[in-house]
Design a protein around this motif. Structure first.
Motif, mmCIF file in Angstrom:
data_model
loop_
_atom_site.group_PDB
_atom_site.id
_atom_site.type_symbol
_atom_site.label_atom_id
_atom_site.label_comp_id
_atom_site.label_asym_id
_atom_site.label_seq_id
_atom_site.Cartn_x
_atom_site.Cartn_y
_atom_site.Cartn_z
ATOM 1 N N THR A 7 0.853 -1.179 0.000
ATOM 2 C CA THR A 7 0.000 0.000 0.000
ATOM 3 C C THR A 7 0.893 1.235 0.000
ATOM 4 O OG1 THR A 7 -0.017 0.175 2.405
ATOM 5 C CG2 THR A 7 -1.708 -1.248 1.401
ATOM 6 N N THR A 8 0.288 2.410 -0.081
ATOM 7 C CA THR A 8 1.097 3.626 0.038
ATOM 8 C C THR A 8 1.706 3.717 1.441
ATOM 9 O OG1 THR A 8 -0.897 4.913 0.500
ATOM 10 C CG2 THR A 8 -0.036 4.979 -1.760
ATOM 11 N N GLY A 9 1.029 3.167 2.435
ATOM 12 C CA GLY A 9 1.603 3.126 3.783
ATOM 13 C C GLY A 9 2.869 2.291 3.815
ATOM 14 N N ASP A 10 2.834 1.139 3.143
ATOM 15 C CA ASP A 10 4.023 0.285 3.063
ATOM 16 C C ASP A 10 5.157 1.001 2.334
ATOM 17 O OD1 ASP A 10 2.776 -1.959 4.317
ATOM 18 O OD2 ASP A 10 1.893 -2.540 2.394
ATOM 19 N N ILE A 11 4.815 1.650 1.237
ATOM 20 C CA ILE A 11 5.824 2.381 0.469
ATOM 21 C C ILE A 11 6.416 3.496 1.324
ATOM 22 C CG2 ILE A 11 6.218 3.865 -1.535
ATOM 23 C CD1 ILE A 11 3.946 2.185 -2.932
ATOM 24 N N GLY A 12 5.562 4.197 2.044
ATOM 25 C CA GLY A 12 6.036 5.250 2.931
ATOM 26 C C GLY A 12 6.984 4.724 3.992
ATOM 27 N N ARG A 13 6.622 3.602 4.619
ATOM 28 C CA ARG A 13 7.510 3.012 5.628
ATOM 29 C C ARG A 13 8.841 2.611 5.002
ATOM 30 N NH1 ARG A 13 2.611 1.573 7.516
ATOM 31 N NH2 ARG A 13 2.432 -0.387 6.370
ATOM 32 N N ARG A 14 8.794 2.057 3.803
ATOM 33 C CA ARG A 14 10.024 1.629 3.119
ATOM 34 C C ARG A 14 10.944 2.814 2.848
ATOM 35 N NH1 ARG A 14 14.035 1.319 1.075
ATOM 36 N NH2 ARG A 14 14.858 -0.132 -0.478
ATOM 37 N N LEU A 15 10.347 3.960 2.498
ATOM 38 C CA LEU A 15 11.131 5.149 2.159
ATOM 39 C C LEU A 15 11.371 6.075 3.347
ATOM 40 C CD1 LEU A 15 9.504 6.030 -1.276
ATOM 41 C CD2 LEU A 15 11.828 5.177 -0.881
ATOM 42 N N GLY A 16 10.711 5.815 4.470
ATOM 43 C CA GLY A 16 10.859 6.691 5.624
ATOM 44 C C GLY A 16 10.118 8.006 5.462
ATOM 45 N N ILE A 17 8.980 7.949 4.758
ATOM 46 C CA ILE A 17 8.146 9.133 4.533
ATOM 47 C C ILE A 17 6.713 8.798 4.933
ATOM 48 C CG2 ILE A 17 9.607 10.043 2.687
ATOM 49 C CD1 ILE A 17 7.630 8.863 0.650
ATOM 50 N N GLN A 51 12.461 -1.410 -7.786
ATOM 51 C CA GLN A 51 13.155 -0.982 -9.008
ATOM 52 C C GLN A 51 13.085 0.529 -9.138
ATOM 53 O OE1 GLN A 51 11.908 -2.886 -12.647
ATOM 54 N NE2 GLN A 51 13.141 -1.536 -13.899
ATOM 55 N N TRP A 52 11.910 1.107 -8.896
ATOM 56 C CA TRP A 52 11.755 2.560 -8.959
ATOM 57 C C TRP A 52 12.661 3.235 -7.938
ATOM 58 C CZ3 TRP A 52 10.328 6.393 -5.591
ATOM 59 C CH2 TRP A 52 10.046 7.631 -6.147
ATOM 60 N N ILE A 53 12.714 2.681 -6.724
ATOM 61 C CA ILE A 53 13.566 3.246 -5.691
ATOM 62 C C ILE A 53 15.026 3.239 -6.142
ATOM 63 C CG2 ILE A 53 14.503 2.882 -3.357
ATOM 64 C CD1 ILE A 53 11.650 1.868 -2.581
ATOM 65 N N GLY A 54 15.458 2.119 -6.726
ATOM 66 C CA GLY A 54 16.833 2.022 -7.200
ATOM 67 C C GLY A 54 17.178 3.059 -8.250
ATOM 68 N N GLU A 55 16.198 3.393 -9.076
ATOM 69 C CA GLU A 55 16.424 4.358 -10.154
ATOM 70 C C GLU A 55 16.258 5.802 -9.713
ATOM 71 O OE1 GLU A 55 13.709 3.210 -13.257
ATOM 72 O OE2 GLU A 55 14.658 1.259 -13.503
ATOM 73 N N HIS A 56 15.302 6.054 -8.790
ATOM 74 C CA HIS A 56 14.936 7.423 -8.462
ATOM 75 C C HIS A 56 15.332 7.862 -7.048
ATOM 76 C CE1 HIS A 56 12.631 7.895 -12.165
ATOM 77 N NE2 HIS A 56 12.316 6.636 -11.991
ATOM 78 N N ARG A 57 15.602 6.904 -6.182
ATOM 79 C CA ARG A 57 16.010 7.194 -4.807
ATOM 80 C C ARG A 57 17.152 6.245 -4.410
ATOM 81 N NH1 ARG A 57 12.718 10.717 -5.761
ATOM 82 N NH2 ARG A 57 11.105 11.517 -4.398
ATOM 83 N N PRO A 58 18.274 6.316 -5.146
ATOM 84 C CA PRO A 58 19.356 5.345 -4.918
ATOM 85 C C PRO A 58 19.886 5.340 -3.491
ATOM 86 C CG PRO A 58 20.073 7.112 -6.369
ATOM 87 C CD PRO A 58 18.605 7.286 -6.170
ATOM 88 N N ASP A 59 19.745 6.452 -2.778
ATOM 89 C CA ASP A 59 20.192 6.496 -1.383
ATOM 90 C C ASP A 59 19.345 5.601 -0.486
ATOM 91 O OD1 ASP A 59 18.128 8.452 -1.971
ATOM 92 O OD2 ASP A 59 18.368 9.173 0.085
ATOM 93 N N LYS A 60 18.145 5.219 -0.968
ATOM 94 C CA LYS A 60 17.236 4.358 -0.213
ATOM 95 C C LYS A 60 17.217 2.927 -0.752
ATOM 96 C CE LYS A 60 15.324 7.757 2.222
ATOM 97 N NZ LYS A 60 15.242 7.860 3.645
ATOM 98 N N ALA A 61 18.017 2.640 -1.770
ATOM 99 C CA ALA A 61 17.991 1.326 -2.402
ATOM 100 C C ALA A 61 18.442 0.232 -1.434
ATOM 101 C CB ALA A 61 18.875 1.314 -3.651
#
Length: 63
Positions: A7-17, A51-61
């Motif tokens: 979910t967007t909640g999961d994505i947020g937790r993964r990214l720390g947002i 994959q998106w994180i790796g391309e657009h947020r490499p510091d969070k990969a």
């Protein structure tokens, strides 16, 4: 976080947002399309988001 879909909640937790910020990101061009979209419910495959994180947020990969 579920391993099957996120979910967007999961994505947020993964990214720390916040979930709201993750929702905003999910509407940007280039963000993966949800694997499930029914009404207001949208769910993503973790691999697509990673994959998106790796391309657009490499510091969070992962790794």
């Amino acid at each position: 976080m579920s391993d099957d879909v996120w979910t967007t909640g999961d994505i947020g937790r993964r990214l720390g947002i916040s979930a709201e910020r993750a929702r905003q990101l999910s509407h940007r061009d280039g963000f993966p399309a949800p694997s499930v979209a029914h009404g207001k419910v949208r769910l993503w495959r973790p691999a697509d988001v990673e994959q998106w994180i790796g391309e657009h947020r490499p510091d969070k990969a992962a790794g």
